[in-house]
Write a protein that holds these residues in place. Structure first.
Motif, PDB file in Angstrom:
ATOM      1  N   LYS A 198     -11.554  26.504 138.971  1.00 37.33           N
ATOM      2  CA  LYS A 198     -10.708  27.089 137.495  1.00 37.33           C
ATOM      3  C   LYS A 198     -11.204  25.281 137.176  1.00 37.33           C
ATOM      4  O   LYS A 198     -11.217  26.338 135.651  1.00 37.33           O
ATOM      5  CB  LYS A 198      -9.471  27.101 138.221  1.00 37.33           C
ATOM      6  N   GLN A 199     -10.350  24.784 136.681  1.00 33.23           N
ATOM      7  CA  GLN A 199     -11.048  23.804 136.082  1.00 33.23           C
ATOM      8  C   GLN A 199     -12.341  23.563 135.512  1.00 33.23           C
ATOM      9  O   GLN A 199     -11.991  23.669 134.238  1.00 33.23           O
ATOM     10  CB  GLN A 199     -10.596  21.808 136.572  1.00 33.23           C
ATOM     11  N   ALA A 200     -13.463  23.835 136.084  1.00 32.59           N
ATOM     12  CA  ALA A 200     -14.631  23.462 135.648  1.00 32.59           C
ATOM     13  C   ALA A 200     -15.014  25.147 135.082  1.00 32.59           C
ATOM     14  O   ALA A 200     -15.225  24.886 133.545  1.00 32.59           O
ATOM     15  CB  ALA A 200     -15.493  24.036 136.165  1.00 32.59           C
ATOM     16  N   ARG A 201     -13.732  26.455 135.432  1.00 31.52           N
ATOM     17  CA  ARG A 201     -14.525  27.527 134.487  1.00 31.52           C
ATOM     18  C   ARG A 201     -13.397  27.058 132.998  1.00 31.52           C
ATOM     19  O   ARG A 201     -13.861  27.391 131.129  1.00 31.52           O
ATOM     20  CB  ARG A 201     -14.122  28.803 135.006  1.00 31.52           C
ATOM     21  N   GLN A 202     -12.187  26.015 132.973  1.00 35.57           N
ATOM     22  CA  GLN A 202     -11.724  25.781 132.076  1.00 35.57           C
ATOM     23  C   GLN A 202     -12.615  24.985 130.498  1.00 35.57           C
ATOM     24  O   GLN A 202     -12.424  25.358 129.377  1.00 35.57           O
ATOM     25  CB  GLN A 202     -10.189  25.292 132.178  1.00 35.57           C
ATOM     26  N   LYS A 203     -13.236  24.467 131.287  1.00 30.43           N
ATOM     27  CA  LYS A 203     -14.215  23.004 130.474  1.00 30.43           C
ATOM     28  C   LYS A 203     -15.186  23.931 129.802  1.00 30.43           C
ATOM     29  O   LYS A 203     -14.773  23.503 128.666  1.00 30.43           O
ATOM     30  CB  LYS A 203     -14.677  22.155 131.362  1.00 30.43           C
ATOM     31  N   ALA A 204     -16.114  24.655 130.165  1.00 30.39           N
ATOM     32  CA  ALA A 204     -16.929  25.635 130.573  1.00 30.39           C
ATOM     33  C   ALA A 204     -16.204  26.634 128.939  1.00 30.39           C
ATOM     34  O   ALA A 204     -17.258  26.247 127.789  1.00 30.39           O
ATOM     35  CB  ALA A 204     -17.408  26.214 131.108  1.00 30.39           C
ATOM     36  N   GLN A 205     -15.692  27.018 128.933  1.00 32.17           N
ATOM     37  CA  GLN A 205     -15.149  28.079 128.065  1.00 32.17           C
ATOM     38  C   GLN A 205     -14.553  27.501 127.128  1.00 32.17           C
ATOM     39  O   GLN A 205     -15.404  27.650 126.174  1.00 32.17           O
ATOM     40  CB  GLN A 205     -13.827  28.810 128.548  1.00 32.17           C
ATOM     41  N   ALA A 206     -13.923  25.581 127.391  1.00 33.34           N
ATOM     42  CA  ALA A 206     -13.521  25.064 125.625  1.00 33.34           C
ATOM     43  C   ALA A 206     -14.928  24.770 125.105  1.00 33.34           C
ATOM     44  O   ALA A 206     -14.990  24.376 123.857  1.00 33.34           O
ATOM     45  CB  ALA A 206     -12.756  23.877 126.002  1.00 33.34           C
ATOM     46  N   LEU A 207     -15.981  24.585 126.064  1.00 33.27           N
ATOM     47  CA  LEU A 207     -17.191  23.714 125.088  1.00 33.27           C
ATOM     48  C   LEU A 207     -17.777  24.964 124.637  1.00 33.27           C
ATOM     49  O   LEU A 207     -18.589  25.684 123.725  1.00 33.27           O
ATOM     50  CB  LEU A 207     -18.531  22.985 126.240  1.00 33.27           C
ATOM     51  N   LEU A 208     -17.875  26.205 125.195  1.00 32.17           N
ATOM     52  CA  LEU A 208     -18.594  27.604 124.736  1.00 32.17           C
ATOM     53  C   LEU A 208     -17.652  27.638 123.483  1.00 32.17           C
ATOM     54  O   LEU A 208     -18.300  28.351 122.165  1.00 32.17           O
ATOM     55  CB  LEU A 208     -18.112  28.418 124.998  1.00 32.17           C
ATOM     56  N   LYS A 209     -15.685  27.756 123.186  1.00 27.80           N
ATOM     57  CA  LYS A 209     -15.845  28.078 122.022  1.00 27.80           C
ATOM     58  C   LYS A 209     -16.255  27.176 120.743  1.00 27.80           C
ATOM     59  O   LYS A 209     -15.793  27.288 119.457  1.00 27.80           O
ATOM     60  CB  LYS A 209     -14.227  27.930 122.553  1.00 27.80           C
ATOM     61  N   ARG A 210     -16.264  25.292 121.438  1.00 31.37           N
ATOM     62  CA  ARG A 210     -16.414  25.263 120.168  1.00 31.37           C
ATOM     63  C   ARG A 210     -17.997  24.799 119.354  1.00 31.37           C
ATOM     64  O   ARG A 210     -17.604  24.963 118.053  1.00 31.37           O
ATOM     65  CB  ARG A 210     -16.680  23.481 120.587  1.00 31.37           C
ATOM     66  N   VAL A 211     -18.503  25.560 120.089  1.00 26.11           N
ATOM     67  CA  VAL A 211     -20.194  26.499 119.786  1.00 26.11           C
ATOM     68  C   VAL A 211     -20.134  27.666 118.825  1.00 26.11           C
ATOM     69  O   VAL A 211     -20.077  27.361 117.828  1.00 26.11           O
ATOM     70  CB  VAL A 211     -21.151  26.229 120.653  1.00 26.11           C
ATOM     71  N   GLN A 212     -19.142  28.320 119.364  1.00 27.28           N
ATOM     72  CA  GLN A 212     -19.038  29.110 118.547  1.00 27.28           C
ATOM     73  C   GLN A 212     -18.184  28.740 117.415  1.00 27.28           C
ATOM     74  O   GLN A 212     -18.187  29.848 116.326  1.00 27.28           O
ATOM     75  CB  GLN A 212     -18.554  30.119 119.350  1.00 27.28           C
ATOM     76  N   ASN A 213     -17.632  28.099 117.474  1.00 26.70           N
ATOM     77  CA  ASN A 213     -16.329  28.010 116.186  1.00 26.70           C
ATOM     78  C   ASN A 213     -17.599  26.911 114.903  1.00 26.70           C
ATOM     79  O   ASN A 213     -17.137  26.563 114.080  1.00 26.70           O
ATOM     80  CB  ASN A 213     -15.701  26.675 116.271  1.00 26.70           C
ATOM     81  N   GLY A 214     -19.140  26.521 115.693  1.00 23.23           N
ATOM     82  CA  GLY A 214     -19.332  26.251 114.977  1.00 23.23           C
ATOM     83  C   GLY A 214     -19.890  24.538 114.935  1.00 23.23           C
ATOM     84  O   GLY A 214     -20.706  24.235 114.184  1.00 23.23           O
ATOM     85  N   GLU A 215     -19.853  24.509 115.902  1.00 23.75           N
ATOM     86  CA  GLU A 215     -20.098  22.472 116.529  1.00 23.75           C
ATOM     87  C   GLU A 215     -21.514  22.531 116.759  1.00 23.75           C
ATOM     88  O   GLU A 215     -22.309  24.072 117.156  1.00 23.75           O
ATOM     89  CB  GLU A 215     -19.152  22.087 117.422  1.00 23.75           C
ATOM     90  N   GLU A 216     -22.240  21.865 116.029  1.00 26.22           N
ATOM     91  CA  GLU A 216     -23.400  21.611 116.897  1.00 26.22           C
ATOM     92  C   GLU A 216     -23.945  21.756 117.843  1.00 26.22           C
ATOM     93  O   GLU A 216     -23.664  20.693 119.382  1.00 26.22           O
ATOM     94  CB  GLU A 216     -24.616  20.392 116.058  1.00 26.22           C
ATOM     95  N   PHE A 217     -24.299  22.720 118.487  1.00 28.21           N
ATOM     96  CA  PHE A 217     -25.089  22.805 119.795  1.00 28.21           C
ATOM     97  C   PHE A 217     -25.903  21.398 120.600  1.00 28.21           C
ATOM     98  O   PHE A 217     -25.565  21.725 122.035  1.00 28.21           O
ATOM     99  CB  PHE A 217     -26.028  24.258 120.263  1.00 28.21           C
TER     100      PHE A 217
END
Length: 322
Positions: A198-217
């Motif tokens: 669960k912790q790993a999925r939460q981290k991955a979702q947070a990273l995905l959101k950062r990329v979706q919000n425009g942070e450089e991949f």
């Protein structure tokens, strides 16, 4: 094509027997149907080798008796050749042989999550740890023989490379659809607890959101992706069909250039994939294929030389069979 040069008979090395330290005491029997200069080849080894050959050929089950007999004969021939090469190779010093044996076994062991899983794999193969050690030692000794005696003379010319390319360009060097992708990986061990998953999925979702919000991949991948996938901004290079696990491949090839996937789950964890480039089917150029061709031709020359050498050894050897 593998970068390791091996004689075809070495496929049977995992079935190797113990060195003939008591060769003079060995006698032919139902359990030991073959002796090679006094070194035993057991019935168990022959059966195991025949089974491996049938598995490699993907024979339909049940296998006809005559096919089983032919596989057993091929297995015996391979085991005899491997034993003769081992005996010849044993005359050449192998630096740090025992250390190499330990390192190779440790590398193999590291692919399993636990000692119990490793022991189970050995049991499925019908092998003991001691037999594994002997098989690895023989493999190293034979490859040292090949490397020192045959590899130096197996040179390949530019003419040979060009001729092979021209004759096989339209068959061997066709490239299917390919993609160049980058990834961000959050590892999730299969044995991880529900809480860790669960912790790993939460981290991955947070990273995905950062990329979706425009942070450089690439920047997120460099900082957050698990090593070694964090190198080069997560760039994985070019992938063809069949070079990644099914879920990763399906997600990657479905993307358009510049597009980013959602979370993609594989046995190693959670991935975020970015499509960098799509490459259509094409034929590899000579300069792209040169290294692969040179290696293939070199291996072919070595195999031919080793096969001839093994035949010469057998002609001089004392091979006793029931």
């Amino acid at each position: 094509m593998s970068s390791r040069i091996r004689f075809a008979a070495l496929a049977a090395l995992c079935l190797a027997t113990f060195p003939g330290c008591q060769q003079s005491q060995q006698k032919l029997s139902k359990e030991v149907p073959t002796l090679v200069n006094g070194a035993p080849i057991t019935r168990t080894e022959v059966d195991r080798a025949a089974k491996a050959l049938l598995s490699q050929s993907k024979m339909a089950q049940p296998v006809a008796p005559q096919v089983l007999e032919k596989a057993a004969q091929s297995a015996v021939d391979q085991l005899i050749a491997a034993e003769l090469l081992y005996q010849a190779g044993s005359k050449i010093e192998v630096p740090d042989l025992e250390r190499q044996v330990r390192d190779r076994i440790a590398q193999s062991r590291a692919r399993y999550r636990s000692q119990a899983e490793y022991d189970k794999a050995l049991g499925s193969a019908g092998m003991s740890q001691k037999e594994v050690e002997v098989a690895v030692r023989k493999d190293i000794v034979i490859n040292n023989l090949i490397r020192t005696r045959f590899l130096p003379s197996a040179s390949v010319s530019e003419e040979e490379i060009g001729k092979f390319y021209r004759e096989n360009r339209d068959t061997a060097f066709r490239l299917g659809e390919r993609v160049r992708v980058s990834q961000i990986l959050v590892p999730v061990p299969e044995q991880a607890s529900p809480a860790l998953k669960k912790q790993a999925r939460q981290k991955a979702q947070a990273l995905l959101k950062r990329v979706q919000n425009g942070e450089e991949f690439a920047a997120v991948a460099s900082l957050e992706s698990a090593p070694p996938t964090n190198k080069n901004g997560g760039d994985m290079g070019i992938l063809g069909r069949g070079e990644a696990v099914a879920s990763f491949e399906k997600a990657a090839f479905a993307l358009k250039p510049g597009e980013v996937s959602g979370l993609v789950e594989t046995p190693v964890g959670l991935h975020i994939i970015k499509m960098m480039q799509k490459l259509p089917a094409a034929t590899a150029r000579l300069d792209e294929a040169r290294g692969q061709i040179a290696l293939y031709l070199q291996q072919a020359k070595v195999r031919k030389a080793v096969t001839q050498y093994a035949a010469e050894l057998r002609a001089k050897a004392k091979v006793e069979r029931i």
